[in-house]
Design a protein around this motif. Structure first.
Motif, PDB file in Angstrom:
ATOM      1  N   ARG A 139      -3.782  13.214   0.504  1.00 41.63           N
ATOM      2  CA  ARG A 139      -3.264  13.485   1.831  1.00 41.63           C
ATOM      3  C   ARG A 139      -4.112  14.573   2.506  1.00 41.63           C
ATOM      4  O   ARG A 139      -4.830  15.317   1.838  1.00 41.63           O
ATOM      5  CB  ARG A 139      -1.797  13.939   1.765  1.00 41.63           C
ATOM      6  CG  ARG A 139      -0.822  12.846   1.355  1.00 41.63           C
ATOM      7  CD  ARG A 139      -0.722  11.762   2.401  1.00 41.63           C
ATOM      8  NE  ARG A 139       0.277  10.746   2.077  1.00 41.63           N
ATOM      9  CZ  ARG A 139       0.003   9.594   1.475  1.00 41.63           C
ATOM     10  NH1 ARG A 139      -1.251   9.324   1.117  1.00 41.63           N
ATOM     11  NH2 ARG A 139       0.965   8.715   1.241  1.00 41.63           N
ATOM     12  N   ARG A 140      -4.005  14.628   3.816  1.00 41.13           N
ATOM     13  CA  ARG A 140      -4.659  15.703   4.564  1.00 41.13           C
ATOM     14  C   ARG A 140      -3.706  16.895   4.567  1.00 41.13           C
ATOM     15  O   ARG A 140      -2.682  16.886   5.234  1.00 41.13           O
ATOM     16  CB  ARG A 140      -4.930  15.237   5.999  1.00 41.13           C
ATOM     17  CG  ARG A 140      -5.733  16.223   6.838  1.00 41.13           C
ATOM     18  CD  ARG A 140      -5.784  15.766   8.270  1.00 41.13           C
ATOM     19  NE  ARG A 140      -4.440  15.737   8.860  1.00 41.13           N
ATOM     20  CZ  ARG A 140      -4.141  15.154  10.008  1.00 41.13           C
ATOM     21  NH1 ARG A 140      -5.066  14.515  10.685  1.00 41.13           N
ATOM     22  NH2 ARG A 140      -2.910  15.187  10.483  1.00 41.13           N
TER      23      ARG A 140
ATOM     24  N   TYR B   6      -8.470  18.082   2.567  1.00 41.46           N
ATOM     25  CA  TYR B   6      -7.717  17.096   1.799  1.00 41.46           C
ATOM     26  C   TYR B   6      -7.324  17.627   0.430  1.00 41.46           C
ATOM     27  O   TYR B   6      -8.000  18.449  -0.177  1.00 41.46           O
ATOM     28  CB  TYR B   6      -8.546  15.812   1.622  1.00 41.46           C
ATOM     29  CG  TYR B   6      -8.890  15.135   2.926  1.00 41.46           C
ATOM     30  CD1 TYR B   6      -8.024  14.210   3.498  1.00 41.46           C
ATOM     31  CD2 TYR B   6     -10.074  15.433   3.589  1.00 41.46           C
ATOM     32  CE1 TYR B   6      -8.332  13.588   4.704  1.00 41.46           C
ATOM     33  CE2 TYR B   6     -10.389  14.818   4.791  1.00 41.46           C
ATOM     34  CZ  TYR B   6      -9.521  13.893   5.342  1.00 41.46           C
ATOM     35  OH  TYR B   6      -9.823  13.289   6.539  1.00 41.46           O
TER      36      TYR B   6
ATOM     37  N   GLU C  15      -5.472   4.723   0.258  1.00 40.71           N
ATOM     38  CA  GLU C  15      -4.302   4.005  -0.262  1.00 40.71           C
ATOM     39  C   GLU C  15      -4.570   2.508  -0.357  1.00 40.71           C
ATOM     40  O   GLU C  15      -4.266   1.866  -1.371  1.00 40.71           O
ATOM     41  CB  GLU C  15      -3.089   4.276   0.628  1.00 40.71           C
ATOM     42  CG  GLU C  15      -2.514   5.676   0.502  1.00 40.71           C
ATOM     43  CD  GLU C  15      -1.714   5.859  -0.771  1.00 40.71           C
ATOM     44  OE1 GLU C  15      -1.516   4.891  -1.514  1.00 40.71           O
ATOM     45  OE2 GLU C  15      -1.279   6.993  -1.026  1.00 40.71           O
TER      46      GLU C  15
ATOM     47  N   ASP D 144       0.581  14.384   7.443  1.00 39.01           N
ATOM     48  CA  ASP D 144      -0.460  14.621   6.449  1.00 39.01           C
ATOM     49  C   ASP D 144      -1.331  13.386   6.215  1.00 39.01           C
ATOM     50  O   ASP D 144      -2.007  13.289   5.183  1.00 39.01           O
ATOM     51  CB  ASP D 144       0.165  15.078   5.125  1.00 39.01           C
ATOM     52  CG  ASP D 144       1.200  14.083   4.588  1.00 39.01           C
ATOM     53  OD1 ASP D 144       1.467  13.061   5.265  1.00 39.01           O
ATOM     54  OD2 ASP D 144       1.750  14.329   3.493  1.00 39.01           O
ATOM     55  N   GLU D 145      -1.313  12.455   7.145  1.00 40.07           N
ATOM     56  CA  GLU D 145      -2.110  11.242   6.997  1.00 40.07           C
ATOM     57  C   GLU D 145      -3.108  11.101   8.138  1.00 40.07           C
ATOM     58  O   GLU D 145      -2.840  11.510   9.270  1.00 40.07           O
ATOM     59  CB  GLU D 145      -1.205  10.010   6.953  1.00 40.07           C
ATOM     60  CG  GLU D 145      -0.314   9.937   5.728  1.00 40.07           C
ATOM     61  CD  GLU D 145       0.497   8.660   5.661  1.00 40.07           C
ATOM     62  OE1 GLU D 145       0.311   7.888   4.710  1.00 40.07           O
ATOM     63  OE2 GLU D 145       1.314   8.438   6.571  1.00 40.07           O
TER      64      GLU D 145
ATOM     65  N   THR E 216       5.402  14.338  -0.008  1.00 37.80           N
ATOM     66  CA  THR E 216       5.112  13.474   1.122  1.00 37.80           C
ATOM     67  C   THR E 216       5.990  12.232   1.068  1.00 37.80           C
ATOM     68  O   THR E 216       6.485  11.855   0.007  1.00 37.80           O
ATOM     69  CB  THR E 216       3.618  13.065   1.131  1.00 37.80           C
ATOM     70  OG1 THR E 216       3.307  12.382   2.346  1.00 37.80           O
ATOM     71  CG2 THR E 216       3.294  12.143  -0.039  1.00 37.80           C
TER      72      THR E 216
ATOM     73  N   THR F  87      -7.027   8.964   4.535  1.00 37.94           N
ATOM     74  CA  THR F  87      -5.967   8.841   3.529  1.00 37.94           C
ATOM     75  C   THR F  87      -5.383   7.430   3.525  1.00 37.94           C
ATOM     76  O   THR F  87      -5.046   6.900   2.463  1.00 37.94           O
ATOM     77  CB  THR F  87      -4.857   9.876   3.763  1.00 37.94           C
ATOM     78  OG1 THR F  87      -4.203   9.621   5.010  1.00 37.94           O
ATOM     79  CG2 THR F  87      -5.419  11.289   3.788  1.00 37.94           C
TER      80      THR F  87
ATOM     81  N   GLU G  49       4.481  11.819  -4.089  1.00 36.11           N
ATOM     82  CA  GLU G  49       5.307  10.799  -3.454  1.00 36.11           C
ATOM     83  C   GLU G  49       6.326  10.298  -4.474  1.00 36.11           C
ATOM     84  O   GLU G  49       5.959   9.673  -5.471  1.00 36.11           O
ATOM     85  CB  GLU G  49       4.456   9.629  -2.968  1.00 36.11           C
ATOM     86  CG  GLU G  49       5.261   8.547  -2.267  1.00 36.11           C
ATOM     87  CD  GLU G  49       4.402   7.355  -1.890  1.00 36.11           C
ATOM     88  OE1 GLU G  49       4.213   7.130  -0.688  1.00 36.11           O
ATOM     89  OE2 GLU G  49       3.926   6.644  -2.815  1.00 36.11           O
TER      90      GLU G  49
END
Length: 400
Positions: A369-370, A380, A34, A25-26, A351, A30, A385
């Motif tokens: 995240r994607r 997105y 971060e 998912d990155e 995630t 993304t 997390e």
């Protein structure tokens, strides 16, 4: 002559200590968000954004809207997307105006770093720039990569020749090549950098800021070179670098594809990517996702405003999905998160940990995240997390 106020770094949790890999998912955006949000933790203001990478997900269209939304910045800010590696990032940094956020991103090995300029802080200035052509590794418009496969040529006629041409003082840190090749080129103890592309220059700058080291920092890519001199001053450094763990086993992927509706994508974009709820002026309640209301007299109310939602919360309930879904690897975990200080509960995917590793009551943060790639379009949203996963290796350090 730019000053660096803060530096943020980000490494995906998957991979090894030598090389990280992005999660399913990155992607480059993304990762950039971060690192950028880490750099902005110090509270500095931003007027310009420069994104440097060779791995941008969209080339026919701009990535700026998602980047600015994920960073929580004004959608009218100027964003420059540059295709390049370590030298391009240092070029952008050396010529940056105050309040510019420079972000470098790499996918192989994966990592991102960002630096925010200001009127004061860690002083840097351009020291060298060499542009020479030695296309040892190429990628055409179809994405096909060709590697000439001659590391000796790349070394002798590439970056060593460029270093000799630049007449730069012996570098303190060299970014853009592996540690084994960089160590003989730098004075003093070699600095281990987790990437060798656009972000490596900023990872090197973070290391120098933490160690209060001054001197030349050089970024190289094939036969191109750029260098800055790091002078006096200090910058805050925030690293979001969790301890590495082996990537989870790939699950079953259902055949077929869920197509994207660009009309629906556009309508949901602001609330979904900026993480906002809707609020009507005559009510304290928040609607997520934002939606129209019918008043008591039957009037349709559409005049809600967007309110930013908290990015921390607690798991209210969870479930792990094992049934294959087109476009998604299984298994994966979904949670309903009770967001802090508001009455909103959000359904999001988990995630950064293996499926099934989250329990009711776990604390964590919401990260961009994607969520899928539909009809070739990266879509997105936000994922949860857990704090326990993110605790290792994270922290803020102020350079002396």
């Amino acid at each position: 002559m730019p000053y660096i106020a803060s530096i943020g770094t980000y490494l995906p949790c998957w991979g090894t200590s030598e090389s990280r890999v992005p999660g399913d998912d990155e992607d480059a955006i993304t990762l950039a968000v971060e690192a950028g949000r880490a750099a902005l933790e110090s509270g500095g203001s931003v007027e310009y954004v420069v994104l440097v990478s060779r791995d941008l997900p969209l080339t026919e269209s701009s990535n700026a809207a998602v980047l600015l939304a994920g960073l929580g910045l004004d959608p009218e800010l100027e964003v420059i997307e540059r295709l390049g590696g370590a030298p391009a990032t240092l070029d952008a940094l050396g010529s940056a105006r105050p309040r510019t956020l420079v972000i470098g991103v790499d996918i192989d090995a994966a990592g991102a770093a960002a630096a925010l300029t200001a009127e004061r802080g860690l002083q840097v200035r351009t020291a060298a720039r060499v542009s020479r052509s030695l296309p040892v590794r190429t990628r055409n418009s179809s994405g096909d990569v060709h590697d000439y496969g001659d590391p000796r040529l790349l070394k002798k006629r590439g970056y060593l020749a460029s270093l000799a041409t630049a007449w730069v003082d012996s570098p303190v840190v060299v970014a853009g090549v592996g540690r084994k090749d960089a160590a003989p080129l730098a004075v003093g103890e070699s600095v281990a950098l987790p990437t060798t592309g656009a972000s490596s220059s900023l990872f090197a700058l973070a290391a120098m800021a933490e160690a209060s080291t001054t001197g030349p920092l050089v970024g190289i890519e094939q036969a191109s070179l750029s260098g800055i001199t790091v002078a006096d001053g200090s910058a805050s450094v925030l690293r979001r670098e969790r301890a590495p763990q082996p990537p989870p086993e790939s699950g079953q992927l259902a055949t077929g594809e869920i197509p994207i509706s660009l009309a629906a994508y556009e309508r949901a974009f602001e609330a979904k990517v900026r993480w906002e709820a809707g609020k009507f002026s005559d009510s304290d309640e928040l609607d997520f996702p934002p939606r129209y209301r019918v008043d008591r007299d039957g009037t349709l109310k559409t005049d809600y405003t967007f309110v930013e939602l908290p990015r921390t919360g607690t798991v209210y309930t969870e479930v792990t999905v094992h049934v294959p879904v087109p476009g998604l690897k299984t298994p994966y975990t979904l949670v309903i998160v009770a967001l802090d200080d508001v009455s909103v509960r959000a359904l999001v995917r988990v995630t950064g940990v293996e499926a099934g590793a989250v329990d009711i009551g776990d604390r964590g943060r919401l990260v961009l995240r994607r969520v899928a790639v539909r009809s070739g379009v990266p879509d997105y949203g936000y994922a949860f997390e857990p704090d326990a996963a993110g605790a290792a290796g994270a922290g803020t350090e102020d350079a002396a």
